[in-house]
Design an enzyme around this catalytic site. Structure first.
Site, PDB file in Angstrom:
ATOM      1  N   HIS A 137      88.743  16.582  35.982  1.00 36.36           N
ATOM      2  CA  HIS A 137      87.779  17.565  35.460  1.00 36.36           C
ATOM      3  C   HIS A 137      88.388  18.964  35.312  1.00 36.36           C
ATOM      4  CE1 HIS A 137      84.987  14.320  36.169  1.00 36.36           C
ATOM      5  NE2 HIS A 137      85.337  14.314  37.448  1.00 36.36           N
ATOM      6  N   ARG A 138      89.700  19.015  35.117  1.00 37.25           N
ATOM      7  CA  ARG A 138      90.436  20.281  34.945  1.00 37.25           C
ATOM      8  C   ARG A 138      90.323  21.184  36.167  1.00 37.25           C
ATOM      9  NH1 ARG A 138      93.003  20.822  30.617  1.00 37.25           N
ATOM     10  NH2 ARG A 138      93.113  23.069  30.709  1.00 37.25           N
ATOM     11  N   LEU A 139      90.148  20.587  37.345  1.00 33.57           N
ATOM     12  CA  LEU A 139      90.092  21.330  38.603  1.00 33.57           C
ATOM     13  C   LEU A 139      91.489  21.307  39.237  1.00 33.57           C
ATOM     14  CD1 LEU A 139      86.700  19.924  39.942  1.00 33.57           C
ATOM     15  CD2 LEU A 139      87.101  22.002  38.594  1.00 33.57           C
TER      16      LEU A 139
END
Length: 192
Positions: free
Chosen positions: A170-172
């Protein structure tokens, strides 16, 4: 001085060397002219440690001229299959002649001859011209060792910043930054 960023680099680099199918030592090298016009290309890492990261090139090439004009660079290792990258920033300086000579001696004979035959980054009228120059170098050095050309050498990037980026769902992403403060390294995290 802590060597923590270099130990982490060594661990990630070892994983890349074991898993990347081609040129795990490939890195993007960003340079700029004296007036700040940027340029980037891929080069190969040929040595590394706490004293820096080494690559080699023709000193008369575009990158060689930019390195001489503006000795500040950025490197980027991107290992897509591992979903990791490492960014390195710092000044660059020529390696000692003995270091360049020792590395040049390890290159294949054809690579050595190619270094003599190439006017890297300069206009070339045809591939045949380069092949003819290569054949001339084969004849010139027939039966003897090929010395390092005077216009070919290495550069050592002394890192001032090293960022380790790890992909997360999740692009974390996870980003760890090491910054040199004199002889010490400080460590921190960056938002994704």
């Amino acid at each position: 001085m802590t060597t923590e960023p270099f130990a982490l680099f060594d661990a990630w680099y070892a994983e890349a060397r074991a898993s990347e199918p081609n040129d795990s030592n490939a890195m993007a090298l960003a340079t700029a002219t004296a007036d700040g016009r940027p340029s980037v290309r891929m080069v190969l890492l040929k040595g590394h440690g706490p004293d820096g990261f080494i690559f080699y090139t023709n000193l008369d090439s575009r990158k060689g001229g930019e390195l001489a004009e503006n000795p500040q660079v950025a490197l980027l290792f991107h290992w897509k299959s591992l979903r990791r990258q490492i960014r390195i920033e710092g000044p660059v300086a020529p390696v000692a002649d003995g270091v360049a000579d020792a590395y040049f001696a390890t290159r294949s004979r054809d690579s050595q001859l190619g270094a003599w035959a190439s006017d890297q980054s300069r206009p070339l009228d045809s591939r045949a011209t380069f092949e003819a120059r290569f054949a001339e170098m084969q004849a010139r050095f027939e039966g003897r060792d090929v010395p390092r050309p005077p216009r070919w050498s290495g550069w050592r990037v002394t890192p001032e910043r090293i960022e380790f980026w790890q992909d997360r769902a999740h692009r974390l992403h996870e980003r760890t930054l090491f910054v040199r403060d004199g002889e010490r390294w400080t460590k921190g995290l960056l938002y994704p």
